[in-house]
Design a protein around this motif. Sequence first.
Motif, PDB file in Angstrom:
ATOM      1  N   ILE A   1       1.073  -1.236  -0.163  1.00  0.00           N
ATOM      2  CA  ILE A   1       0.005   0.602   0.161  1.00  0.00           C
ATOM      3  C   ILE A   1       1.181   1.408   0.001  1.00  0.00           C
ATOM      4  O   ILE A   1       0.861   2.398  -0.595  1.00  0.00           O
ATOM      5  N   THR A   2       2.194   1.308   0.797  1.00  0.00           N
ATOM      6  CA  THR A   2       2.866   2.671   1.006  1.00  0.00           C
ATOM      7  C   THR A   2       3.983   3.038  -0.268  1.00  0.00           C
ATOM      8  O   THR A   2       3.493   3.895  -0.848  1.00  0.00           O
ATOM      9  N   THR A   3       4.358   1.597  -0.995  1.00  0.00           N
ATOM     10  CA  THR A   3       4.394   1.601  -2.422  1.00  0.00           C
ATOM     11  C   THR A   3       3.624   2.413  -4.031  1.00  0.00           C
ATOM     12  O   THR A   3       4.816   3.428  -4.402  1.00  0.00           O
ATOM     13  N   GLU A   4       2.125   1.802  -3.614  1.00  0.00           N
ATOM     14  CA  GLU A   4       0.936   2.466  -4.115  1.00  0.00           C
ATOM     15  C   GLU A   4       0.992   4.092  -4.019  1.00  0.00           C
ATOM     16  O   GLU A   4       0.805   5.284  -5.229  1.00  0.00           O
ATOM     17  N   VAL A   5       0.746   4.174  -3.107  1.00  0.00           N
ATOM     18  CA  VAL A   5       0.948   5.552  -2.703  1.00  0.00           C
ATOM     19  C   VAL A   5       1.808   7.137  -3.438  1.00  0.00           C
ATOM     20  O   VAL A   5       2.039   7.841  -3.943  1.00  0.00           O
ATOM     21  N   ILE A   6       3.469   5.958  -2.867  1.00  0.00           N
ATOM     22  CA  ILE A   6       4.163   6.580  -3.341  1.00  0.00           C
ATOM     23  C   ILE A   6       4.422   6.084  -4.822  1.00  0.00           C
ATOM     24  O   ILE A   6       4.342   7.989  -5.808  1.00  0.00           O
ATOM     25  N   HIS A   7       4.209   6.024  -5.598  1.00  0.00           N
ATOM     26  CA  HIS A   7       4.040   5.660  -7.698  1.00  0.00           C
ATOM     27  C   HIS A   7       2.789   6.193  -7.761  1.00  0.00           C
ATOM     28  O   HIS A   7       3.108   7.021  -8.695  1.00  0.00           O
ATOM     29  N   ASN A   8       1.396   6.570  -7.111  1.00  0.00           N
ATOM     30  CA  ASN A   8       0.600   7.494  -8.396  1.00  0.00           C
ATOM     31  C   ASN A   8       0.961   9.018  -7.339  1.00  0.00           C
ATOM     32  O   ASN A   8       0.822  10.169  -8.428  1.00  0.00           O
ATOM     33  N   TYR A   9       1.843   9.396  -5.932  1.00  0.00           N
ATOM     34  CA  TYR A   9       2.209  10.317  -5.775  1.00  0.00           C
ATOM     35  C   TYR A   9       3.246  10.792  -6.890  1.00  0.00           C
ATOM     36  O   TYR A   9       2.774  12.300  -7.213  1.00  0.00           O
ATOM     37  N   LEU A  10       4.431  10.047  -7.581  1.00  0.00           N
ATOM     38  CA  LEU A  10       5.229  10.628  -8.573  1.00  0.00           C
ATOM     39  C   LEU A  10       4.015  10.507  -9.785  1.00  0.00           C
ATOM     40  O   LEU A  10       4.545  11.603 -10.506  1.00  0.00           O
ATOM     41  N   LEU A  11       3.357   9.198  -9.816  1.00  0.00           N
ATOM     42  CA  LEU A  11       2.473   9.461 -11.013  1.00  0.00           C
ATOM     43  C   LEU A  11       2.429  11.133 -11.215  1.00  0.00           C
ATOM     44  O   LEU A  11       2.067  12.329 -12.225  1.00  0.00           O
ATOM     45  N   SER A  12       1.669  11.829 -10.471  1.00  0.00           N
ATOM     46  CA  SER A  12       0.775  12.983  -9.953  1.00  0.00           C
ATOM     47  C   SER A  12       1.762  14.151 -10.516  1.00  0.00           C
ATOM     48  O   SER A  12       1.520  15.701 -10.974  1.00  0.00           O
ATOM     49  N   ALA A  13       2.851  13.771  -9.415  1.00  0.00           N
ATOM     50  CA  ALA A  13       4.541  14.825  -9.837  1.00  0.00           C
ATOM     51  C   ALA A  13       4.386  15.657 -10.998  1.00  0.00           C
ATOM     52  O   ALA A  13       4.280  16.333 -11.170  1.00  0.00           O
ATOM     53  N   ALA A  14       4.202  14.388 -11.975  1.00  0.00           N
ATOM     54  CA  ALA A  14       4.229  14.015 -13.569  1.00  0.00           C
ATOM     55  C   ALA A  14       3.397  15.135 -13.517  1.00  0.00           C
ATOM     56  O   ALA A  14       4.305  15.909 -14.758  1.00  0.00           O
ATOM     57  N   ARG A  15       2.524  15.246 -13.921  1.00  0.00           N
ATOM     58  CA  ARG A  15       1.380  15.065 -14.192  1.00  0.00           C
ATOM     59  C   ARG A  15       1.384  17.476 -13.549  1.00  0.00           C
ATOM     60  O   ARG A  15       0.655  17.536 -14.492  1.00  0.00           O
ATOM     61  N   GLU A  16       1.681  16.846 -12.515  1.00  0.00           N
ATOM     62  CA  GLU A  16       2.022  18.739 -12.022  1.00  0.00           C
ATOM     63  C   GLU A  16       3.337  18.990 -12.448  1.00  0.00           C
ATOM     64  O   GLU A  16       3.058  20.683 -13.446  1.00  0.00           O
ATOM     65  N   MET A  17       3.806  18.323 -12.962  1.00  0.00           N
ATOM     66  CA  MET A  17       5.013  19.195 -14.413  1.00  0.00           C
ATOM     67  C   MET A  17       4.631  19.742 -15.445  1.00  0.00           C
ATOM     68  O   MET A  17       5.171  20.615 -15.792  1.00  0.00           O
ATOM     69  N   GLU A  18       4.008  18.695 -16.179  1.00  0.00           N
ATOM     70  CA  GLU A  18       3.178  19.380 -17.564  1.00  0.00           C
ATOM     71  C   GLU A  18       2.189  20.253 -17.754  1.00  0.00           C
ATOM     72  O   GLU A  18       2.371  21.537 -18.160  1.00  0.00           O
ATOM     73  N   ARG A  19       1.305  20.231 -16.350  1.00  0.00           N
ATOM     74  CA  ARG A  19       0.591  21.499 -16.145  1.00  0.00           C
ATOM     75  C   ARG A  19       1.597  22.908 -16.123  1.00  0.00           C
ATOM     76  O   ARG A  19       1.100  23.264 -17.025  1.00  0.00           O
ATOM     77  N   ASN A  20       2.218  22.995 -15.330  1.00  0.00           N
ATOM     78  CA  ASN A  20       3.282  24.307 -14.891  1.00  0.00           C
ATOM     79  C   ASN A  20       3.895  24.343 -16.289  1.00  0.00           C
ATOM     80  O   ASN A  20       3.976  25.118 -17.118  1.00  0.00           O
ATOM     81  N   LEU A  21       4.155  23.455 -16.810  1.00  0.00           N
ATOM     82  CA  LEU A  21       4.857  23.888 -18.228  1.00  0.00           C
ATOM     83  C   LEU A  21       4.181  24.448 -19.672  1.00  0.00           C
ATOM     84  O   LEU A  21       4.748  25.214 -20.013  1.00  0.00           O
ATOM     85  N   MET A  22       2.720  23.770 -19.845  1.00  0.00           N
ATOM     86  CA  MET A  22       1.924  24.441 -20.332  1.00  0.00           C
ATOM     87  C   MET A  22       1.183  25.435 -20.009  1.00  0.00           C
ATOM     88  O   MET A  22       1.478  26.476 -21.133  1.00  0.00           O
ATOM     89  N   ARG A  23       1.097  25.981 -18.794  1.00  0.00           N
ATOM     90  CA  ARG A  23       0.320  27.392 -18.280  1.00  0.00           C
ATOM     91  C   ARG A  23       1.801  28.748 -18.619  1.00  0.00           C
ATOM     92  O   ARG A  23       0.581  29.636 -18.006  1.00  0.00           O
ATOM     93  N   THR A  24       2.455  27.878 -18.230  1.00  0.00           N
ATOM     94  CA  THR A  24       3.682  29.208 -17.869  1.00  0.00           C
ATOM     95  C   THR A  24       4.782  29.466 -19.498  1.00  0.00           C
ATOM     96  O   THR A  24       5.526  30.221 -19.527  1.00  0.00           O
ATOM     97  N   SER A  25       4.784  28.181 -20.768  1.00  0.00           N
ATOM     98  CA  SER A  25       4.882  28.500 -21.658  1.00  0.00           C
ATOM     99  C   SER A  25       5.072  29.831 -22.801  1.00  0.00           C
ATOM    100  O   SER A  25       3.557  30.281 -22.491  1.00  0.00           O
ATOM    101  N   TYR A  26       5.454  30.270 -23.627  1.00  0.00           N
ATOM    102  CA  TYR A  26       5.434  30.847 -24.446  1.00  0.00           C
ATOM    103  C   TYR A  26       4.900  30.640 -25.861  1.00  0.00           C
ATOM    104  O   TYR A  26       4.319  31.440 -26.651  1.00  0.00           O
ATOM    105  N   SER A  27       5.331  29.521 -26.470  1.00  0.00           N
ATOM    106  CA  SER A  27       5.361  29.088 -27.624  1.00  0.00           C
ATOM    107  C   SER A  27       3.998  28.376 -27.574  1.00  0.00           C
ATOM    108  O   SER A  27       4.071  27.104 -27.253  1.00  0.00           O
ATOM    109  N   THR A  28       3.517  27.956 -28.741  1.00  0.00           N
ATOM    110  CA  THR A  28       1.979  27.141 -28.863  1.00  0.00           C
ATOM    111  C   THR A  28       2.879  25.830 -29.208  1.00  0.00           C
ATOM    112  O   THR A  28       2.172  25.435 -28.843  1.00  0.00           O
ATOM    113  N   VAL A  29       4.433  25.841 -29.404  1.00  0.00           N
ATOM    114  CA  VAL A  29       4.195  24.279 -29.583  1.00  0.00           C
ATOM    115  C   VAL A  29       4.648  23.926 -29.197  1.00  0.00           C
ATOM    116  O   VAL A  29       4.890  22.199 -28.651  1.00  0.00           O
ATOM    117  N   ILE A  30       4.601  24.209 -26.838  1.00  0.00           N
ATOM    118  CA  ILE A  30       4.647  23.519 -26.337  1.00  0.00           C
ATOM    119  C   ILE A  30       3.546  23.605 -25.465  1.00  0.00           C
ATOM    120  O   ILE A  30       2.637  22.462 -25.017  1.00  0.00           O
TER     121      ILE A  30
END
Length: 570
Positions: free
Chosen positions: A7-36
């Motif tokens: 259970i702890t492993t699964e919590v950590i895994h899903n936290y990492l997946l969520s963190a990657a998606r948060e990185m994605e949202r941050n990148l897309m919302r703050t970038s200047y170019s439509t290619v991103i």
Amino acid sequence: MSEQDPITTEVIHNYLLSAAREMERNLMRTSYSTVIYEVRDFGLGIYDRRCRMLSEAPGLAVFTRGNDYGLKKTVEFVGADNMEPGDLLLTSYPYWSSAHPMDVLAVSPIFACGELVGYTAIKQHWMDLGQKDAGYVLDSTEVFQEGLLMPGLKLYKAGVLDQEIENLLRFNTRIPERVIGDLNAQVSACRTGERRVTSLVERFGLDSYHQAVEAILDHGERIARARLARLPRGTWEAEDWADDDGIDHATLLKIKVKVTVTDDEFIVDWSGSHPATPGPMNLPIGLTEGVSALAFKGITTPDTPANTGNYRPLRVIAPPGEMMHAIPPAPTFTVWAALLAPEVILKALSTGLPEHIPACSGGDVFSVMGLGVHPETGQIWMEGSNEAVGFGAFAGSDGEDAIMHLSEPGCRNNPIEVVENKGPWIIETYHMRRDSGGPGKYRGGVGVHRRYRFLHPATTLTMCKKTKSAPWGMAGGHDADAGHVVVWPGTEREERAGAIHYPVDTEDVLENNSGGGGGWGDPLERDPQRVLDDVINDFVSLDSARRDYGVVIDGQRMRVDEAATAALRS
């Protein structure tokens, strides 16, 4: 070290997946170019201290596995012992970063509880970085013409910006505001991942985190091996052709693969592909590994999040010095062989898995770009879009119509409203291409047509390398219509082409026609009612219905003439 509960492993895994998606949202919302923020031309992930990928948020899917190689080479060059909290490094050396120099890899080390626990890595397309031609380089003959080469430069040292390096970047681009803006978005997204992982480790402790990492990767390997065990054993070969290398326009480039499935491995061998090309179609080895991994994951574990464990059964062979394994100073800018490579792997496997593998898709991303000086602002503008293609049919189903190519399943094309807002051009027509899909018992998906009219003098670029050979059909299905562009249509200058770099004037027109997908099975076995539906939906013409499918349709009443169809088919 005691065994950790799942259970702890699964919590950590899903936290990492969520963190990657948060990185994605941050990148897309703050970038200047439509290619991103529109097209999603990036790949990002979170890694452990041994450079093994734990979670990702894929845009351009081939980037992510290529990032694995780029991260390892960057850490190897700089040295993990030479990193400290707050560092951020940039790599654009293509033989390491696994892309051309304008696809820049940012790497930041993650420290928690006093030690290095991992890395974040983001590769994204920068619109301009000192390459010899604005926009895209189609005819470079060595890497030094392709842009600024950075071998793991520390842009930030212990959290402090190195202003000299930022100045170097600012003075090596034609569009400094956009490039520095996109860079800052990339940095911000890396920092987001750092903070989330640091918080995670501090919450659960180093021992629990490291145990979870091993469990996540081992589980990724187990499911990949379980799916590998379901595949038939054997060796199969296939080949396909890219148009040219941008220098020698008369020579097709062979992409050849031998796929071997054993009890323990999935081996992808690119030996026998075209030698190194004078022009920029050579692939860095990390990218070759990336496209091979994309096909392998699609066949084995498409329904689970990716991590390095998934790829442990995969072995890639590509002799150095050939097109599929570039060595310095070979040019690598267009790297379009990477788009066809996953299709060729599937083509080879179709011999062993005929009921599971689709026919070829449109085979390319059919990119169009416009650039110049905007008449209203006086500023340089650069804008463009990839285009959707038809997917190949397979046993039991037609191919999908007009979706993004399989090399970029996380990407999108640029909306018309955005394209027209960013540059002095308009989109006059945009529709699906009738008869572009390969006829078959199951019809190949259709590509699309988009017509650009320039409202001011500019330069147009197109990147298409699957125009001289047709997307193949399977099991008796017909080939699809290859994509192409038409410049100056309807004039005495009309030219049908693939990759171009042309000046255009006010009122000049370019038509982009993306490829369809191959058909599957004998077209004469297709249900006549389905052929009629295709004609009504404008996917198939009346002529093609009769010629290719043997179906006679009353064009006035839109009904199948059953007697005439039976006579024609017999």
